[in-house]
Design an enzyme around this catalytic site. Structure first.
Site, PDB file in Angstrom:
ATOM      1  N   ASN A  24      44.235  -0.861  58.882  1.00 50.64           N
ATOM      2  CA  ASN A  24      45.495  -0.968  58.145  1.00 50.64           C
ATOM      3  C   ASN A  24      46.061   0.442  58.004  1.00 50.64           C
ATOM      4  O   ASN A  24      45.615   1.209  57.154  1.00 50.64           O
ATOM      5  CB  ASN A  24      45.217  -1.600  56.769  1.00 50.64           C
ATOM      6  CG  ASN A  24      46.459  -1.589  55.878  1.00 50.64           C
ATOM      7  OD1 ASN A  24      47.578  -1.421  56.370  1.00 50.64           O
ATOM      8  ND2 ASN A  24      46.262  -1.761  54.586  1.00 50.64           N
ATOM      9  N   GLY A  43      41.479   3.671  48.754  1.00 51.59           N
ATOM     10  CA  GLY A  43      42.015   5.025  48.903  1.00 51.59           C
ATOM     11  C   GLY A  43      41.449   6.031  47.913  1.00 51.59           C
ATOM     12  O   GLY A  43      41.993   7.115  47.753  1.00 51.59           O
ATOM     13  N   GLU A  61      39.223  -6.818  48.264  1.00 52.33           N
ATOM     14  CA  GLU A  61      39.505  -5.392  48.094  1.00 52.33           C
ATOM     15  C   GLU A  61      39.671  -5.062  46.617  1.00 52.33           C
ATOM     16  O   GLU A  61      40.759  -5.252  46.053  1.00 52.33           O
ATOM     17  CB  GLU A  61      40.808  -5.036  48.815  1.00 52.33           C
ATOM     18  CG  GLU A  61      40.737  -5.186  50.314  1.00 52.33           C
ATOM     19  CD  GLU A  61      41.672  -4.186  50.997  1.00 52.33           C
ATOM     20  OE1 GLU A  61      41.174  -3.402  51.797  1.00 52.33           O
ATOM     21  OE2 GLU A  61      42.865  -4.165  50.691  1.00 52.33           O
ATOM     22  N   LYS A  97      48.955   1.406  57.019  1.00 44.62           N
ATOM     23  CA  LYS A  97      49.945   1.617  55.940  1.00 44.62           C
ATOM     24  C   LYS A  97      51.159   2.367  56.506  1.00 44.62           C
ATOM     25  O   LYS A  97      51.515   2.139  57.666  1.00 44.62           O
ATOM     26  CB  LYS A  97      49.283   2.322  54.760  1.00 44.62           C
ATOM     27  CG  LYS A  97      47.958   1.652  54.374  1.00 44.62           C
ATOM     28  CD  LYS A  97      47.351   2.147  53.111  1.00 44.62           C
ATOM     29  CE  LYS A  97      46.043   1.397  52.870  1.00 44.62           C
ATOM     30  NZ  LYS A  97      45.438   1.689  51.597  1.00 44.62           N
ATOM     31  N   SER A 130      37.722   2.110  50.734  1.00 45.98           N
ATOM     32  CA  SER A 130      36.942   3.313  51.043  1.00 45.98           C
ATOM     33  C   SER A 130      35.788   3.063  52.019  1.00 45.98           C
ATOM     34  O   SER A 130      34.722   3.666  51.902  1.00 45.98           O
ATOM     35  CB  SER A 130      36.441   3.976  49.752  1.00 45.98           C
ATOM     36  OG  SER A 130      37.562   4.374  48.961  1.00 45.98           O
ATOM     37  N   GLU A 154      48.583  -2.936  47.343  1.00 47.84           N
ATOM     38  CA  GLU A 154      49.767  -2.068  47.199  1.00 47.84           C
ATOM     39  C   GLU A 154      51.034  -2.906  47.105  1.00 47.84           C
ATOM     40  O   GLU A 154      52.018  -2.505  46.476  1.00 47.84           O
ATOM     41  CB  GLU A 154      49.814  -1.056  48.357  1.00 47.84           C
ATOM     42  CG  GLU A 154      48.760   0.023  48.164  1.00 47.84           C
ATOM     43  CD  GLU A 154      48.119   0.543  49.433  1.00 47.84           C
ATOM     44  OE1 GLU A 154      48.716   0.410  50.511  1.00 47.84           O
ATOM     45  OE2 GLU A 154      47.010   1.085  49.338  1.00 47.84           O
ATOM     46  N   HIS A 176      48.319  -7.535  50.004  1.00 52.12           N
ATOM     47  CA  HIS A 176      47.576  -6.274  49.826  1.00 52.12           C
ATOM     48  C   HIS A 176      47.842  -5.739  48.424  1.00 52.12           C
ATOM     49  O   HIS A 176      48.932  -5.924  47.875  1.00 52.12           O
ATOM     50  CB  HIS A 176      48.021  -5.251  50.882  1.00 52.12           C
ATOM     51  CG  HIS A 176      47.162  -4.032  50.876  1.00 52.12           C
ATOM     52  ND1 HIS A 176      47.376  -2.997  49.991  1.00 52.12           N
ATOM     53  CD2 HIS A 176      46.075  -3.702  51.614  1.00 52.12           C
ATOM     54  CE1 HIS A 176      46.444  -2.074  50.205  1.00 52.12           C
ATOM     55  NE2 HIS A 176      45.642  -2.477  51.179  1.00 52.12           N
TER      56      HIS A 176
HETATM   57  P1  PGA Z   1      41.084   2.606  52.232  1.00 49.77           P
HETATM   58  O1  PGA Z   1      42.176   1.434  52.206  1.00 49.77           O
HETATM   59  O2  PGA Z   1      40.113   2.275  53.346  1.00 49.77           O
HETATM   60  O3  PGA Z   1      41.866   3.859  52.527  1.00 49.77           O
HETATM   61  O4  PGA Z   1      40.420   2.615  50.912  1.00 49.77           O
HETATM   62  C1  PGA Z   1      41.798   0.099  52.385  1.00 49.77           C
HETATM   63  C2  PGA Z   1      43.015  -0.799  52.341  1.00 49.77           C
HETATM   64  O5  PGA Z   1      43.941  -0.524  51.587  1.00 49.77           O
HETATM   65  O6  PGA Z   1      43.086  -1.814  53.044  1.00 49.77           O
END
Ligand code: PGA
Length: 255
Positions: A8, A172, A166, A10, A212, A96, A94
């Site tokens: 992903n 992140g 998640e 983003k 992460s 976000e 997601h």
């Molecule tokens: P990350 O993001 O691996 O940077 O923690 C995961 C995601 O948002 O799908």
């Protein structure tokens, strides 16, 4: 069920950077074996990625879609437009989108429906915030998000889903969930899917962990039977380290 590892990206990568990444990762395609690898670039790079990945075993996904197929929705992209570009999967819900863009469960349900109507496989993201985990409501939050998104779906439609667990606080932050906690949440998700669609249906739905994930910890997640892959953000941006992550996942399930 095999593993599915999703990149992903983003809001990262121009078309040139997308082309470089795709050409580079394809060199390692044979090392991925039976692991299904899916790249989700931003909308603006889908055509570039599709042109290079076409004919390979790597698949293409989008990061979001609108809940209608067309209409007066300035700036939005529909499922049929994504299908037109060769997209097979789409991330829906997601964290976000839920927490930064304010998407509620009802909106996410409409997007899951729109994805299925367009012939896209939704990767439905669910997960609790840190406060919800501390309050002991992880399972109830996950259940509410799942039931809202699954409302009105038949078992045939449910089988097209991928679920990504998640936890919001792990995304992140470099602070991944404890593998045993991810196992427990993913097992709970499987139970909810079973209650909704029966065990035959639930057995066909891959459940991923995300938050992460990197080369050094992917093995500790996928070694649990409850976890069939990962949704990867930051660690999916460099082709060589993402390739190493995929190969580490493959090795962990082989051993
Ligand atoms: P990350 O993001 O691996 O940077 O923690 C995961 C995601 O948002 O799908």
């Amino acid at each position: 069920m095999g593993l599915i590892i999703v990149a992903n990206w983003k809001m990262h990568k121009t078309t040139g950077e997308t082309a470089d990444f795709c050409r580079s990762i394809l060199k390692d395609e044979k090392q991925f074996g039976e692991v299904e690898v899916l790249i989700c670039p931003p909308y603006t790079s889908l055509t570039t990625a599709s042109g290079i990945l076409n004919g390979s075993t790597l698949n293409l996904g989008a990061q979001d879609l609108h809940w209608k197929q067309e209409g007066a929705f300035t700036g939005e992209i529909s499922g049929s437009m994504l299908r037109d570009l060769g997209v097979e999967y789409v991330i829906v819900g997601h964290s976000e989108r839920r927490h930064v863009m304010g998407e509620a469960n009802a909106r996410i349900r409409d997007k899951v429906k729109a994805a299925l109507e367009s012939g896209l496989k939704p990767i439905l993201c669910v997960g609790e915030t840190e406060a919800e985990r501390e309050a002991g409501s992880t399972n109830s939050v996950i259940k509410e998000q799942l039931l809202a998104a699954l409302e009105g779906l038949g078992t045939g439609e449910m089988k097209s889903l991928v679920i990504a667990y998640e936890p919001v606080w792990a995304i992140g932050t470099g602070k991944a969930a404890q593998p045993a906690d991810a196992d427990s949440a993913c097992s709970f998700i499987r139970q909810v899917l079973q209650d909704e669609g029966g065990s035959e249906t639930a057995g066909k739905i891959p459940i991923q962990y995300g938050g992460s994930v990197k080369e050094g910890n992917i093995g500790s997640f996928v070694e649990f039977d409850s976890i069939q892959g990962a949704l990867v953000g930051g660690a999916s941006l460099q082709a060589d380290s993402f390739s190493a992550l995929i190969q580490a996942a493959r090795k962990a399930v082989q051993s």
